[in-house]
Design a protein around this motif. Structure first.
Motif, PDB file in Angstrom:
ATOM      1  N   ARG A  24       2.465  -0.202  -9.893  1.00  0.00           N
ATOM      2  CA  ARG A  24       1.518  -0.681  -8.895  1.00  0.00           C
ATOM      3  C   ARG A  24       2.052  -1.939  -8.217  1.00  0.00           C
ATOM      4  O   ARG A  24       3.070  -2.495  -8.608  1.00  0.00           O
ATOM      5  CB  ARG A  24       0.149  -0.906  -9.532  1.00  0.00           C
ATOM      6  CG  ARG A  24      -0.468   0.409 -10.008  1.00  0.00           C
ATOM      7  CD  ARG A  24      -1.925   0.293 -10.347  1.00  0.00           C
ATOM      8  NE  ARG A  24      -2.463   1.590 -10.757  1.00  0.00           N
ATOM      9  CZ  ARG A  24      -3.729   1.810 -11.043  1.00  0.00           C
ATOM     10  NH1 ARG A  24      -4.608   0.819 -10.965  1.00  0.00           N
ATOM     11  NH2 ARG A  24      -4.134   3.009 -11.406  1.00  0.00           N
ATOM     12  N   MET A  25       1.335  -2.342  -7.185  1.00  0.00           N
ATOM     13  CA  MET A  25       1.840  -3.374  -6.282  1.00  0.00           C
ATOM     14  C   MET A  25       2.257  -4.664  -6.978  1.00  0.00           C
ATOM     15  O   MET A  25       3.388  -5.136  -6.825  1.00  0.00           O
ATOM     16  CB  MET A  25       0.771  -3.701  -5.233  1.00  0.00           C
ATOM     17  CG  MET A  25       1.141  -4.841  -4.302  1.00  0.00           C
ATOM     18  SD  MET A  25       2.304  -4.340  -3.040  1.00  0.00           S
ATOM     19  CE  MET A  25       1.167  -3.487  -1.939  1.00  0.00           C
ATOM     20  N   ARG A  84       4.294  -2.788   2.325  1.00  0.00           N
ATOM     21  CA  ARG A  84       5.011  -3.454   1.242  1.00  0.00           C
ATOM     22  C   ARG A  84       5.167  -2.530   0.038  1.00  0.00           C
ATOM     23  O   ARG A  84       6.225  -2.494  -0.598  1.00  0.00           O
ATOM     24  CB  ARG A  84       4.260  -4.735   0.861  1.00  0.00           C
ATOM     25  CG  ARG A  84       5.029  -5.672  -0.036  1.00  0.00           C
ATOM     26  CD  ARG A  84       4.377  -7.031  -0.110  1.00  0.00           C
ATOM     27  NE  ARG A  84       3.000  -6.980  -0.594  1.00  0.00           N
ATOM     28  CZ  ARG A  84       2.275  -8.057  -0.876  1.00  0.00           C
ATOM     29  NH1 ARG A  84       2.787  -9.265  -0.700  1.00  0.00           N
ATOM     30  NH2 ARG A  84       1.039  -7.946  -1.313  1.00  0.00           N
ATOM     31  N   TYR A  85       4.128  -1.769  -0.271  1.00  0.00           N
ATOM     32  CA  TYR A  85       4.207  -0.866  -1.418  1.00  0.00           C
ATOM     33  C   TYR A  85       5.270   0.206  -1.203  1.00  0.00           C
ATOM     34  O   TYR A  85       6.071   0.500  -2.106  1.00  0.00           O
ATOM     35  CB  TYR A  85       2.844  -0.214  -1.668  1.00  0.00           C
ATOM     36  CG  TYR A  85       2.815   0.623  -2.923  1.00  0.00           C
ATOM     37  CD1 TYR A  85       2.915   0.025  -4.178  1.00  0.00           C
ATOM     38  CD2 TYR A  85       2.701   2.007  -2.866  1.00  0.00           C
ATOM     39  CE1 TYR A  85       2.900   0.783  -5.339  1.00  0.00           C
ATOM     40  CE2 TYR A  85       2.681   2.770  -4.021  1.00  0.00           C
ATOM     41  CZ  TYR A  85       2.779   2.156  -5.256  1.00  0.00           C
ATOM     42  OH  TYR A  85       2.771   2.908  -6.404  1.00  0.00           O
ATOM     43  N   GLU A 106      -1.269   4.112  -4.608  1.00  0.00           N
ATOM     44  CA  GLU A 106      -1.085   2.884  -5.391  1.00  0.00           C
ATOM     45  C   GLU A 106      -2.211   2.690  -6.398  1.00  0.00           C
ATOM     46  O   GLU A 106      -1.981   2.240  -7.519  1.00  0.00           O
ATOM     47  CB  GLU A 106      -1.008   1.684  -4.441  1.00  0.00           C
ATOM     48  CG  GLU A 106      -0.489   0.407  -5.077  1.00  0.00           C
ATOM     49  CD  GLU A 106      -1.562  -0.424  -5.758  1.00  0.00           C
ATOM     50  OE1 GLU A 106      -1.216  -1.258  -6.622  1.00  0.00           O
ATOM     51  OE2 GLU A 106      -2.753  -0.242  -5.418  1.00  0.00           O
ATOM     52  N   TYR A 121       7.208 -10.562   0.771  1.00  0.00           N
ATOM     53  CA  TYR A 121       7.776 -10.060  -0.478  1.00  0.00           C
ATOM     54  C   TYR A 121       8.087 -11.192  -1.461  1.00  0.00           C
ATOM     55  O   TYR A 121       8.648 -10.935  -2.525  1.00  0.00           O
ATOM     56  CB  TYR A 121       9.051  -9.262  -0.191  1.00  0.00           C
ATOM     57  CG  TYR A 121       8.786  -7.987   0.567  1.00  0.00           C
ATOM     58  CD1 TYR A 121       8.566  -6.783  -0.088  1.00  0.00           C
ATOM     59  CD2 TYR A 121       8.719  -7.994   1.963  1.00  0.00           C
ATOM     60  CE1 TYR A 121       8.293  -5.620   0.612  1.00  0.00           C
ATOM     61  CE2 TYR A 121       8.447  -6.835   2.675  1.00  0.00           C
ATOM     62  CZ  TYR A 121       8.236  -5.655   1.996  1.00  0.00           C
ATOM     63  OH  TYR A 121       7.957  -4.510   2.701  1.00  0.00           O
ATOM     64  N   LEU A 173      -2.391   3.549  -0.030  1.00  0.00           N
ATOM     65  CA  LEU A 173      -3.218   2.761  -0.938  1.00  0.00           C
ATOM     66  C   LEU A 173      -3.897   3.642  -1.979  1.00  0.00           C
ATOM     67  O   LEU A 173      -4.130   3.209  -3.114  1.00  0.00           O
ATOM     68  CB  LEU A 173      -4.250   1.962  -0.146  1.00  0.00           C
ATOM     69  CG  LEU A 173      -3.676   0.882   0.782  1.00  0.00           C
ATOM     70  CD1 LEU A 173      -4.794   0.126   1.484  1.00  0.00           C
ATOM     71  CD2 LEU A 173      -2.780  -0.089   0.017  1.00  0.00           C
ATOM     72  N   ARG A 180       8.774   0.482  -3.535  1.00  0.00           N
ATOM     73  CA  ARG A 180       9.099   1.665  -4.344  1.00  0.00           C
ATOM     74  C   ARG A 180      10.339   2.391  -3.848  1.00  0.00           C
ATOM     75  O   ARG A 180      11.115   2.928  -4.644  1.00  0.00           O
ATOM     76  CB  ARG A 180       7.916   2.641  -4.378  1.00  0.00           C
ATOM     77  CG  ARG A 180       6.788   2.180  -5.263  1.00  0.00           C
ATOM     78  CD  ARG A 180       5.884   3.312  -5.700  1.00  0.00           C
ATOM     79  NE  ARG A 180       6.518   4.227  -6.649  1.00  0.00           N
ATOM     80  CZ  ARG A 180       5.842   5.135  -7.353  1.00  0.00           C
ATOM     81  NH1 ARG A 180       4.529   5.240  -7.212  1.00  0.00           N
ATOM     82  NH2 ARG A 180       6.468   5.939  -8.190  1.00  0.00           N
ATOM     83  N   ALA A 215      -0.157  -4.341   3.072  1.00  0.00           N
ATOM     84  CA  ALA A 215      -0.099  -3.949   1.666  1.00  0.00           C
ATOM     85  C   ALA A 215       0.542  -2.575   1.511  1.00  0.00           C
ATOM     86  O   ALA A 215       1.387  -2.359   0.632  1.00  0.00           O
ATOM     87  CB  ALA A 215      -1.505  -3.956   1.061  1.00  0.00           C
ATOM     88  N   LEU A 237      -6.013  -5.690  -4.910  1.00  0.00           N
ATOM     89  CA  LEU A 237      -5.404  -6.111  -3.653  1.00  0.00           C
ATOM     90  C   LEU A 237      -6.449  -6.671  -2.707  1.00  0.00           C
ATOM     91  O   LEU A 237      -6.192  -7.589  -1.944  1.00  0.00           O
ATOM     92  CB  LEU A 237      -4.697  -4.923  -2.995  1.00  0.00           C
ATOM     93  CG  LEU A 237      -3.444  -4.422  -3.718  1.00  0.00           C
ATOM     94  CD1 LEU A 237      -2.906  -3.202  -3.003  1.00  0.00           C
ATOM     95  CD2 LEU A 237      -2.394  -5.505  -3.783  1.00  0.00           C
TER      96      LEU A 237
END
Length: 248
Positions: free
Chosen positions: A174-175, A115-116, A164, A76, A161, A120, A112, A247
């Motif tokens: 978005r990421m 983390r997303y 995202e 992060y 994904l 959020r 990914a 990504l």
């Protein structure tokens, strides 16, 4: 999810910590705490008691049954920019590029997606007065699964994904932009806590409120606050800024 031996540690993520108050959880030879975190980054490990603790990289590897696990956690902090002095005495030889294996690609996708969801539903959602569109109810079940230590399945990764990358998801949600928002939020909070100038505190709080409402800061705003971040910070959220970063 990694399975630690009984009494073992599980790596969870690399994240920001308070450099003024956080010490490595590892114990020194005399029983005292180890080093601090001057750069404000730490590896977070889950202990046998189910709680999370900060570790430095070397201490974390020493605590893990498999040190390589540390390289497999979501990061992060990657949109931060920590100034480092160049070391010309230890320049590694160039490495040949190689194609990532299927397992490595799957791990990158899972990290990914994880983390997303966390950005959020927790990291950015917890920013004071942040716009309510950040928290997405459709991700609640996945967030609870992650919070309880579970790993996302391949189908769940694909689902996250797809959300995202959907055309219905604004660039600010978005990421890359969420990572920028989280990073700027952490840095602004540190600056506010460290300042003893009332006018400066008011200015920094106004920037923090702007960030929460608009999920973006300009280069001029970052410079005015003295925040150093990734050179492309917030670029993915600005119209006509050269497109959004991919990504993969």
């Amino acid at each position: 999810m990694k399975q630690a031996p009984p009494g073992g540690w599980i790596p969870v993520r690399k994240d920001f910590v308070d450099p003024a108050a956080t010490r490595c959880h590892a114990r020194g030879a005399k029983g005292g705490r180890h080093h601090g975190f001057p750069e404000g980054h730490a590896y977070i490990l889950r202990g046998p008691d189910g709680h999370e603790y900060p570790f430095g990289a070397d201490c974390a590897r020493a605590a893990l049954a498999e040190p390589a696990w540390l390289d497999q956690v979501p990061d992060y902090t990657e949109r931060d920019a920590v100034p480092r002095l160049p070391d010309f005495t230890d320049v590694p030889p160039p490495r040949r590029s190689r194609k990532a294996t299927a397992a490595e690609l799957e791990l990158a996708r899972r990290n990914a997606a994880t983390r997303y969801v966390v950005l959020r539903m927790e990291k950015v959602a917890a920013v004071p007065r942040v716009q309510p569109t950040v928290r997405f109810p459709a991700l609640e079940d996945l967030y609870q699964q992650i919070a309880q230590g579970g790993a996302l399945s391949s189908a769940q990764v694909t689902r996250v994904l797809a959300i995202e990358r959907s055309a219905a998801t604004p660039a600010k949600l978005r990421m890359l932009n969420l990572l920028d928002v989280y990073t700027a939020h952490v840095k602004l909070e540190r600056l506010i806590a460290a300042s003893n100038n009332l006018d400066n505190i008011r200015f920094l709080r106004s920037l923090h409120d702007w960030l929460a409402r608009h999920l973006v800061l300009s280069t001029a705003q970052l410079d005015a606050a003295g925040i150093v971040m990734h050179p492309h910070a917030f670029r993915s959220a600005w119209p006509n800024a050269g497109g959004e970063g991919e990504l993969f």
